[in-house]
Design a protein around this motif. Structure first.
Motif, PDB file in Angstrom:
ATOM      1  N   GLY A  49       0.992  -1.044   0.081  1.00 51.59           N
ATOM      2  CA  GLY A  49      -0.074  -0.041  -0.322  1.00 51.59           C
ATOM      3  C   GLY A  49       1.184   1.421   0.074  1.00 51.59           C
ATOM      4  N   ILE A  50       2.065   0.846  -0.710  1.00 50.70           N
ATOM      5  CA  ILE A  50       3.004   2.619  -0.321  1.00 50.70           C
ATOM      6  C   ILE A  50       3.277   2.896  -1.316  1.00 50.70           C
ATOM      7  CG2 ILE A  50       3.418   2.268   2.035  1.00 50.70           C
ATOM      8  CD1 ILE A  50       6.384   1.745   1.707  1.00 50.70           C
ATOM      9  N   ALA A  51       4.256   3.895  -1.953  1.00 51.41           N
ATOM     10  CA  ALA A  51       4.290   4.153  -3.133  1.00 51.41           C
ATOM     11  C   ALA A  51       6.382   3.327  -3.243  1.00 51.41           C
ATOM     12  CB  ALA A  51       4.861   5.880  -3.144  1.00 51.41           C
ATOM     13  N   ASP A  52       6.650   3.557  -4.445  1.00 53.22           N
ATOM     14  CA  ASP A  52       8.132   3.215  -4.579  1.00 53.22           C
ATOM     15  C   ASP A  52       9.303   3.289  -3.773  1.00 53.22           C
ATOM     16  OD1 ASP A  52       6.617   0.913  -5.907  1.00 53.22           O
ATOM     17  OD2 ASP A  52       6.889   2.328  -7.832  1.00 53.22           O
ATOM     18  N   HIS A  53       9.022   5.094  -3.482  1.00 53.91           N
ATOM     19  CA  HIS A  53       9.848   5.966  -2.402  1.00 53.91           C
ATOM     20  C   HIS A  53      10.340   5.337  -1.597  1.00 53.91           C
ATOM     21  CE1 HIS A  53       6.743   8.380  -2.497  1.00 53.91           C
ATOM     22  NE2 HIS A  53       7.006   8.728  -1.166  1.00 53.91           N
ATOM     23  N   TYR A  54       9.632   4.565  -0.277  1.00 57.12           N
ATOM     24  CA  TYR A  54      10.283   4.182   0.698  1.00 57.12           C
ATOM     25  C   TYR A  54      10.578   2.868   0.716  1.00 57.12           C
ATOM     26  CZ  TYR A  54       6.971   7.885   2.525  1.00 57.12           C
ATOM     27  OH  TYR A  54       6.390   9.353   3.456  1.00 57.12           O
ATOM     28  N   ASP A  55      11.302   2.074   1.650  1.00 60.52           N
ATOM     29  CA  ASP A  55      12.179   0.884   1.815  1.00 60.52           C
ATOM     30  C   ASP A  55      11.336   0.117   2.240  1.00 60.52           C
ATOM     31  OD1 ASP A  55      14.273  -0.447   1.506  1.00 60.52           O
ATOM     32  OD2 ASP A  55      15.540   0.093   3.140  1.00 60.52           O
ATOM     33  N   PRO A  56      10.959  -0.826   2.186  1.00 62.77           N
ATOM     34  CA  PRO A  56      10.453  -1.514   2.917  1.00 62.77           C
ATOM     35  C   PRO A  56      11.108  -2.267   4.308  1.00 62.77           C
ATOM     36  CG  PRO A  56       9.981  -1.981   0.892  1.00 62.77           C
ATOM     37  CD  PRO A  56      10.862  -1.385   0.673  1.00 62.77           C
ATOM     38  N   GLU A  57      11.976  -2.416   4.141  1.00 66.34           N
ATOM     39  CA  GLU A  57      13.015  -2.700   4.845  1.00 66.34           C
ATOM     40  C   GLU A  57      12.719  -1.727   6.284  1.00 66.34           C
ATOM     41  OE1 GLU A  57      13.912  -5.021   5.941  1.00 66.34           O
ATOM     42  OE2 GLU A  57      13.427  -6.611   3.275  1.00 66.34           O
ATOM     43  N   THR A  58      13.252  -1.080   5.919  1.00 67.85           N
ATOM     44  CA  THR A  58      13.308   0.791   6.733  1.00 67.85           C
ATOM     45  C   THR A  58      12.170   0.696   7.616  1.00 67.85           C
ATOM     46  OG1 THR A  58      14.971   1.655   5.296  1.00 67.85           O
ATOM     47  CG2 THR A  58      13.622   3.592   7.143  1.00 67.85           C
ATOM     48  N   LEU A  59      11.420   0.454   7.204  1.00 60.72           N
ATOM     49  CA  LEU A  59       9.947   0.838   8.040  1.00 60.72           C
ATOM     50  C   LEU A  59       9.840   0.106   8.437  1.00 60.72           C
ATOM     51  CD1 LEU A  59       7.779   1.418   4.221  1.00 60.72           C
ATOM     52  CD2 LEU A  59       7.997   3.160   5.965  1.00 60.72           C
ATOM     53  N   ILE A  60       9.574  -2.123   8.531  1.00 59.72           N
ATOM     54  CA  ILE A  60       9.449  -2.689   9.315  1.00 59.72           C
ATOM     55  C   ILE A  60      10.944  -2.667  10.157  1.00 59.72           C
ATOM     56  CG2 ILE A  60      10.197  -5.385   9.061  1.00 59.72           C
ATOM     57  CD1 ILE A  60       9.783  -5.595   6.866  1.00 59.72           C
ATOM     58  N   GLN A  61      11.900  -1.789  10.108  1.00 58.44           N
ATOM     59  CA  GLN A  61      12.297  -1.492  11.326  1.00 58.44           C
ATOM     60  C   GLN A  61      12.318  -0.240  12.450  1.00 58.44           C
ATOM     61  OE1 GLN A  61      16.787  -0.954  10.157  1.00 58.44           O
ATOM     62  NE2 GLN A  61      17.106  -2.610   9.104  1.00 58.44           N
ATOM     63  N   LEU A  62      11.995   0.733  11.837  1.00 61.19           N
ATOM     64  CA  LEU A  62      10.593   1.864  12.378  1.00 61.19           C
ATOM     65  C   LEU A  62       9.611   1.422  12.840  1.00 61.19           C
ATOM     66  CD1 LEU A  62      10.127   4.879   9.388  1.00 61.19           C
ATOM     67  CD2 LEU A  62      11.825   4.687  11.852  1.00 61.19           C
TER      68      LEU A  62
END
Length: 850
Positions: A49-62
């Motif tokens: 559900g997010i745009a390509d400019h977000y890194d999935p690994e970074t969001l999981i860490q957040l």
């Protein structure tokens, strides 16, 4: 009994179902029983559900989710992950669901909905200037996340801005629409309907018996009712201003002695879409008088001296405002000033009031003197071009000396008068240190361009007409061979170098140069001034006066056989003196001019050479606070210029006709006296509206009436620029009259042809108000009354026989061009023999003041 059992089963079922449903708020998925949590190994997280400019690994860490760790489902780990992601403010919706469970491993889906971003804001219903004012208060950058809080804050700022302007019926709507050119970006349309401005119809005061309602209404500075008396004042209702004015109303009561006055009630009633009425009910209370005023804790100054400065006697009406002014607010005579100017920086005075009897007040003023503070450091900040020693040598505060507020303010004035810094931005800051008993004094300055360029040009009568002038006010002659200091010339030492060339083709040419060193030797404020100039001027031919004669060359207009050349130089020394006070300066000068005339019909003699060796003395006292827009202070000048009395000892008989004109005026002689006084006084609390009053007198005397000087006289009237400064005379402006039209206008007989006045008088009264005082330009408007006259003989002088005028004008000071201005003046008195010389006149100002 059966019915009761069935009812209990139904209630139990619904309670169990609702509890299961409420436990599914954080996680969604099958095969998860929320009533019995289990521990799983987190095997994977899919971000959707997010745009390509977000890194999935970074969001999981957040989110705080660690692959391989054990989590309990249902449990608090998913809940904390959602909260952590929400706290970043990047997403509008966050859900965590179970994707699948394989053995003891669980796979989660993290679904994120990104907040929309701001593309731009369109303001509908605003002027460009209003839009700019709002953007100064709030201006979200493109790309900012659009939140409910941001939209609410935007509406609040817009509403507040218009309410301050009196628009209380303002309607603000923020409409959000997608940007068709950018995904997930929105455009905000802020639609403003200002509707009717709310004004005050009436202010109704009740309860006031001793103080008139009109006095109380005048005390309210910004809350005014609509009336003929307040025709030129705003009657807008502004809530914040009204709240402040209620305190002003009570302060007015305190000034009248009503110490206990209070506002019992007040209300604002809207009587129409455009009008409100304000009702204020007051209780005046008792009027009080001062009884005994005593001092406690004073050891440096005795109570009798402090009481004289306070200037409040037993029996005086209680006036809290006046009391505070005399104690600490009056910059000229306050008790606080007496202490602080003698080093007592930590001085405090606390008045304690006690009611005695029915209407009397005893005041005990408790003094804390503290130790005398010395100056630790004096720091100058912001002088990027001006050398440190140039600014520091003008200061009156020095490390190790006792602190004095008066010396700090005097130093600020001297820095302003240097001309190298913006006077409006000089800010002294005192940082006391009570533990060490010292204080640091910091002067923050802002450099301003002060060099001037004068350029003018044109074409007329077949010749070039123009001038070029350069004035460098922060020159450095010692760095003239230091190429690294050129910007574009060496600067920073506060010296002044001026060069000017002026030409009217063959008719007139002049060149001049001057140099001034304000601190000769660098140790004392002794100035050195050196100047030299040369001019050449031809006369007019008969064709010049024949308006029906058309010519193609300036050679036909001007007569080369009529010639006047002038050469001169001067050397002057100035110094500051400390008596009667340290605002005085003294200046002496020696100058020499040589006039060469050939067939020149415009003076007492036509052929020959004249020499003028003169000595000048000036005594000046100047205490003005700002050279560009002066608010307060004064400037007085008394000057004397004289030559040797050659006719007393040269043995020539000047009474008869035995001498030729060439012999008579070979060495000219005279004594010339001048006096001018200028005073400035602010007329409002903000010190913007300023009254200027000025007076000038000039007198050219002689040692022998048969050897009167043909030079150094006065020409009066107009803009004061009717001729050239090197022409052998002095020009005195008087607005509302043509240039030169008032020369000898007070004489009762016809003076010799082309003779200048020997005596003049001029009075000026101006009211000034600034339009802008920014560093880039100083602009102010003015209205004036002026009167003056000039005479050929001293015995004809009549102090009240003056030509009067009035008018308006504007002044513009541009750093590169100096003072420019335009005035419209109206002369009220007819000038004999000069029809049309008075009446409506336009005058221009270039680099000078009237």
């Amino acid at each position: 009994m059966v019915r009761r059992i069935i009812l209990c089963l139904i209630v139990t079922f619904f309670c169990f179902y609702q509890g299961w449903a409420q436990s599914a708020d954080t996680l969604r998925g099958t095969e998860v029983y929320y009533s019995s949590p289990k521990t799983y190994e987190l095997a994977g997280v899919e971000v959707t559900g997010i745009a390509d400019h977000y890194d999935p690994e970074t969001l999981i860490q957040l989110a705080g989710l660690v692959i391989g760790s054990e989590i309990k489902i249902p449990g608090d780990v998913p809940t904390r992950a959602v909260k952590r992601l929400y706290s970043n403010g990047l997403f509008s919706d966050i859900t965590i669901a179970v994707d699948k469970i394989v053995g003891n491993k669980v796979y989660l889906i993290l679904n994120l909905q990104e907040r929309q971003k701001l593309s731009k804001i369109n303001y509908v219903g605003l002027k460009k200037s209003e839009e700019n004012k709002i953007k100064e208060r709030i201006n979200p950058l493109p790309g900012t996340q659009v939140t409910d809080n941001m939209i609410s804050n935007l509406k609040h700022i817009v509403e507040k801005y218009f309410k301050e302007k009196g628009f209380y019926n303002i309607s603000v709507k923020v409409l959000q629409r997608d940007d068709p050119e950018r995904d997930n970006f929105v455009i905000l349309d802020v639609v403003i309907e200002r509707n009717n401005k709310i004004k005050i119809q009436d202010i109704i005061l009740t309860g006031n018996k001793e103080v008139k309602a009109s006095v109380l209404k005048r005390a309210m500075k910004k809350t005014k009712e609509k009336s003929l008396v307040n025709f030129f004042k705003s009657s807008k209702y502004i809530q914040d201003s009204y709240e402040d004015d209620k305190y002003n109303l009570l302060d007015k009561y305190n000034e009248k002695g009503y110490r206990d006055a209070l506002i019992v009630s007040d209300s604002v009633v809207q009587v129409s879409p455009k009008r409100v009425k304000i009702y204020i009910d007051v209780n005046e209370g008792q009027r009080y008088y001062y009884n005994n005023i005593s001092w406690v804790g004073n050891t440096v100054y005795d109570s009798e001296r402090l009481s004289r400065i306070l200037n409040i006697q037993k029996g005086d009406v209680y006036n809290k405002k006046y009391f505070n002014e005399r104690l600490k607010d009056d910059e000229n005579t306050a008790v606080d000033k007496l202490y602080v100017n003698n080093g007592y920086l930590f001085f405090r005075a606390m008045p304690v009031e006690t009611v005695v009897g029915k209407d009397s007040i005893n005041v005990e003023i408790r003094i804390f003197e503290g130790p005398q503070a010395t100056i630790n450091r004096v720091i100058i900040k912001g002088n990027d071009r001006t050398h440190e020693h140039v600014a520091r040598r003008e200061l009156y505060v020095y490390p190790g000396e006792l602190f004095s507020r008066e010396d700090v303010m005097r130093s600020m004035r001297e820095l302003a008068n240097l001309g190298h810094f913006d006077p409006e931005q000089i800010k002294p800051d005192v940082k006391p240190d009570p533990e060490s008993g010292t204080a640091d004094v910091i002067f923050s300055v802002v450099e301003k361009a002060n060099d001037r360029v004068e350029l003018s040009g044109g074409w007329g009568a077949g010749m070039i007409i123009g001038s070029v002038g350069l004035t460098f006010t922060n020159f450095s002659i010692r760095n003239i061979f230091n190429w690294d200091s050129y910007r574009p010339l060496p600067q920073g030492d506060g010296q002044t170098l001026s060069l000017k060339y002026q030409t009217n083709g063959k008719y007139y040419t002049s060149v001049s140069a001057s140099f001034r060193e304000p601190w000769l030797g660098g140790k004392k404020p002794n100035s050195l001034s050196v100047s030299a100039y040369y001019s050449r001027q031809t006369g007019y031919s008969s064709n010049y006066y024949n308006h029906s004669y058309y010519v193609n060359s300036s050679k036909d207009l001007y007569d080369d056989n009529q010639l006047m050349t002038t050469f001169g130089f001067s050397v002057g020394l100035g110094r500051r003196v400390t008596w009667p006070d340290d605002f005085f300066t003294m200046y002496t000068e020696v100058s020499y001019q040589r006039y060469r005339l050939r067939n020149w019909p415009y003076y007492i003699f036509s052929n020959g050479n004249s020499n003028n060796l003169s000595f000048a003395f000036q005594l000046r006292r100047s205490s003005i606070d700002n050279p560009l827009y002066t608010r307060k202070g004064s400037d007085f000048l008394l000057g004397l210029t004289f030559t040797l009395p050659y006719s007393w000892f040269d043995g020539n008989n000047y009474k008869g006709n035995t001498l030729t004109q060439k012999e008579r005026y070979r060495w000219i002689e005279y004594h010339k006296w001048k006096f001018s006084g200028k005073m400035f006084m602010p007329l409002d609390r903000n010190e913007k509206l300023v009254l200027y009053a000025g007076v000038q007198y000039g007198f050219l005397g002689y040692y022998n009436k048969y050897k009167r000087s043909p030079f150094e006289g006065f020409e009066m009237g107009g803009d004061g620029m009717s001729g050239y400064s090197l022409y052998g005379r002095e020009y005195i402006g008087l607005r509302g009259y043509e240039n030169g039209s008032l020369t000898n206008a007070g004489s009762n007989f016809i003076a010799p042809d082309a003779a200048d006045a020997s005596l003049y008088s001029k009075w000026t009264l101006e009211v000034r108000y600034p339009i802008t005082l920014s560093q880039s330009a100083t602009i102010y408007a003015l209205c004036f009354l002026e009167a003056g006259n000039s005479w050929y003989e001293l015995k004809e002088f009549e102090p009240f026989n003056l030509y009067r005028s009035a008018g308006v004008g504007v002044r513009v000071f541009l750093p590169m061009f100096g003072m420019l201005g335009i005035d419209w003046g109206y002369g009220f008195d007819d000038v004999p023999g000069r029809p049309g010389a008075s009446g409506s006149q336009i005058h221009f100002v270039l680099g000078q003041e009237f």
